[in-house]
Design a protein around this motif. Structure first.
Motif, mmCIF file in Angstrom:
data_model
loop_
_atom_site.group_PDB
_atom_site.id
_atom_site.type_symbol
_atom_site.label_atom_id
_atom_site.label_comp_id
_atom_site.label_asym_id
_atom_site.label_seq_id
_atom_site.Cartn_x
_atom_site.Cartn_y
_atom_site.Cartn_z
ATOM 1 N N ASN A 59 81.268 66.186 56.534
ATOM 2 C CA ASN A 59 80.315 65.509 56.164
ATOM 3 C C ASN A 59 79.998 64.632 54.849
ATOM 4 O OD1 ASN A 59 80.415 67.922 54.215
ATOM 5 N ND2 ASN A 59 77.696 67.898 54.590
ATOM 6 N N GLY A 60 81.962 64.693 54.732
ATOM 7 C CA GLY A 60 82.266 64.102 54.110
ATOM 8 C C GLY A 60 82.732 64.649 52.532
ATOM 9 N N ASN A 61 81.489 66.235 51.802
ATOM 10 C CA ASN A 61 81.507 67.157 50.935
ATOM 11 C C ASN A 61 83.247 67.579 50.262
ATOM 12 O OD1 ASN A 61 78.487 67.073 51.391
ATOM 13 N ND2 ASN A 61 78.493 68.841 51.952
ATOM 14 N N VAL A 62 83.529 67.327 49.216
ATOM 15 C CA VAL A 62 84.416 67.447 48.946
ATOM 16 C C VAL A 62 84.794 69.028 47.872
ATOM 17 C CG1 VAL A 62 85.973 66.631 47.873
ATOM 18 C CG2 VAL A 62 84.723 65.575 48.330
ATOM 19 N N HIS A 158 83.526 48.970 51.702
ATOM 20 C CA HIS A 158 82.460 49.188 50.498
ATOM 21 C C HIS A 158 82.637 50.860 51.275
ATOM 22 C CE1 HIS A 158 81.975 45.658 47.723
ATOM 23 N NE2 HIS A 158 81.502 44.576 49.157
ATOM 24 N N PHE A 159 82.580 50.687 52.431
ATOM 25 C CA PHE A 159 82.674 51.928 53.403
ATOM 26 C C PHE A 159 83.484 52.785 53.399
ATOM 27 C CE2 PHE A 159 79.876 48.251 54.679
ATOM 28 C CZ PHE A 159 78.926 49.149 54.262
ATOM 29 N N ALA A 160 84.659 52.097 53.233
ATOM 30 C CA ALA A 160 86.230 53.076 52.830
ATOM 31 C C ALA A 160 86.372 54.030 51.852
ATOM 32 C CB ALA A 160 87.553 51.873 53.561
ATOM 33 N N ILE A 161 85.999 53.190 50.902
ATOM 34 C CA ILE A 161 86.227 53.970 48.716
ATOM 35 C C ILE A 161 84.841 54.814 48.832
ATOM 36 C CG2 ILE A 161 87.474 52.125 48.246
ATOM 37 C CD1 ILE A 161 85.421 50.851 46.935
ATOM 38 N N ASN A 162 85.442 55.160 48.211
ATOM 39 C CA ASN A 162 84.185 56.184 47.352
ATOM 40 C C ASN A 162 84.148 56.903 46.587
ATOM 41 O OD1 ASN A 162 83.424 59.644 47.020
ATOM 42 N ND2 ASN A 162 82.899 59.090 48.870
ATOM 43 N N CYS A 163 82.972 57.141 45.952
ATOM 44 C CA CYS A 163 82.641 57.102 43.774
ATOM 45 C C CYS A 163 82.237 58.245 43.461
ATOM 46 C CB CYS A 163 81.342 55.878 44.117
ATOM 47 S SG CYS A 163 79.519 56.211 44.118
ATOM 48 N N ALA A 164 82.479 59.393 44.659
ATOM 49 C CA ALA A 164 82.386 60.546 44.135
ATOM 50 C C ALA A 164 81.176 61.193 44.178
ATOM 51 C CB ALA A 164 83.306 60.883 42.874
ATOM 52 N N SER A 165 79.700 60.602 44.996
ATOM 53 C CA SER A 165 78.687 60.788 44.695
ATOM 54 C C SER A 165 77.693 60.568 46.226
ATOM 55 C CB SER A 165 78.320 59.509 43.630
ATOM 56 O OG SER A 165 78.461 59.249 42.173
ATOM 57 N N TYR A 166 76.936 61.676 45.733
ATOM 58 C CA TYR A 166 76.028 62.045 46.678
ATOM 59 C C TYR A 166 75.219 60.255 47.712
ATOM 60 C CZ TYR A 166 72.457 63.584 50.289
ATOM 61 O OH TYR A 166 71.537 64.012 51.034
ATOM 62 N N SER A 167 75.437 59.720 47.675
ATOM 63 C CA SER A 167 74.607 58.486 48.416
ATOM 64 C C SER A 167 75.626 57.008 48.679
ATOM 65 C CB SER A 167 73.784 57.103 47.381
ATOM 66 O OG SER A 167 72.083 58.030 46.968
ATOM 67 N N CYS A 168 77.435 57.555 47.734
ATOM 68 C CA CYS A 168 77.874 56.850 48.550
ATOM 69 C C CYS A 168 78.569 56.726 50.399
ATOM 70 C CB CYS A 168 79.663 57.505 47.564
ATOM 71 S SG CYS A 168 80.049 56.623 46.163
ATOM 72 N N PRO A 169 79.026 55.872 51.035
ATOM 73 C CA PRO A 169 79.592 55.922 51.984
ATOM 74 C C PRO A 169 80.705 57.373 51.756
ATOM 75 C CG PRO A 169 79.780 54.026 51.032
ATOM 76 C CD PRO A 169 79.413 54.898 50.189
ATOM 77 N N LYS A 170 80.186 58.466 53.196
ATOM 78 C CA LYS A 170 80.727 59.936 52.845
ATOM 79 C C LYS A 170 82.820 59.331 52.803
ATOM 80 C CE LYS A 170 82.270 61.044 57.656
ATOM 81 N NZ LYS A 170 81.449 62.014 58.480
ATOM 82 N N LEU A 171 83.630 60.442 51.871
ATOM 83 C CA LEU A 171 85.213 60.321 52.514
ATOM 84 C C LEU A 171 85.206 60.747 53.500
ATOM 85 C CD1 LEU A 171 87.872 59.807 50.498
ATOM 86 C CD2 LEU A 171 87.317 62.456 49.465
ATOM 87 N N LEU A 172 86.128 59.813 54.040
ATOM 88 C CA LEU A 172 86.882 60.577 54.952
ATOM 89 C C LEU A 172 87.806 61.657 54.858
ATOM 90 C CD1 LEU A 172 87.207 57.317 57.771
ATOM 91 C CD2 LEU A 172 84.940 58.778 57.571
ATOM 92 N N ASN A 173 88.634 62.504 56.036
ATOM 93 C CA ASN A 173 89.117 63.323 55.685
ATOM 94 C C ASN A 173 90.432 62.841 56.476
ATOM 95 O OD1 ASN A 173 88.519 64.269 58.640
ATOM 96 N ND2 ASN A 173 87.616 66.186 58.174
#
Length: 254
Positions: A59-62, A158-173
């Protein structure tokens, strides 16, 4: 997709970002340098892929504590990227994968260097300070996003890069590579647009992520914002819809 507007025949030397949006996000403002010497090369993103698979949930949680425990492996990968200076004979897909991974890996490093914290915005100038190297040159995260990735005429970054925030597009694993970058960007875009925590889609009154407001010009070069979203949306938006925007949640995505 029209990539012909952008060719990386040079590595970009960027001016200091003095112009920011009301939300503190940088806008385009770049200068260019015409010197590149590095030859084409095959890039190895496997160590980054290993870290992502271990410490990023589906789900993108880090798991930032997990990344901290392997901070040397992360730093070694970042140093590896810094040594691979992009050249004019790199393919578009090599460039996209490289710079997306540069951005995301350095964002993770920024967080774990300052962890624990509640938000990336608790860090002084998280996007503007020069915190990373490519070759001998220093760059900020803003430089990578606005001076390089946004100039590639591909809004899906914009959906590939992640700003480490909840509202960001998720970081893919999964690490981006030249082979999978198009497929993963497509997946990331579709998942973000249809994620009800990020966008509330409806026919007549959608409530969209502020990403679509901040970077609207990137999504409207070939049509309206609604036209762009409807390419991916499961719930189609009327061209006459009243569009509102959701407040951005900058809490850490852990």
């Amino acid at each position: 997709m029209n990539y012909l507007k952008y060719t990386l025949t040079l590595l970009i030397t960027l001016s200091t970002y003095s112009c920011f949006s009301a939300k503190g996000l940088p806008v385009k403002e770049v200068k260019e340098n015409t010197s590149v010497k590095t030859k084409n090369q095959v890039l190895d993103h496997s160590s980054w892929d290993d870290l992502l698979r271990k410490y990023v949930a589906d789900n993108g949680n880090v798991d930032y504590k997990g990344f901290q425990a392997e901070s040397k492996k992360l730093k070694d990968y970042i140093d590896y990227l810094a040594s691979k200076v992009p050249a004019k004979d790199w393919s578009v897909n090599q460039q996209l994968a490289y710079f997306i991974n540069v951005y995301n890996a350095n964002t993770i490093k920024l967080i774990i260097d300052n962890y624990p914290l509640k938000s990336i915005k608790d860090i002084n100038n998280p996007w503007r300070k020069n915190r990373l190297k490519i070759g001998e040159k220093d760059y900020s995260l803003a430089d990578i996003e606005n001076g390089i990735l946004r100039k590639m005429n591909e809004p899906k970054i914009h959906f590939a890069i992640n700003c480490a925030s909840y509202s960001c597009p998720k970081l893919l694993n999964t690490a981006y590579t030249s082979e999978n970058v198009q497929e993963l960007m497509e997946r990331a875009t579709r998942e973000f647009i249809n994620n009800s925590d990020k966008n509330i889609l409806s026919t007549n009154n959608p409530k969209l992520s502020e990403i679509f407001k901040w970077y609207k010009s990137d999504f409207t070069e070939n049509g309206s914002l609604i036209d762009y979203i409807n390419q991916y949306a499961d719930t189609k938006i009327s061209n006459k819809a009243k569009v509102d925007y959701l407040d951005y949640n900058w809490n850490l995505n852990e």
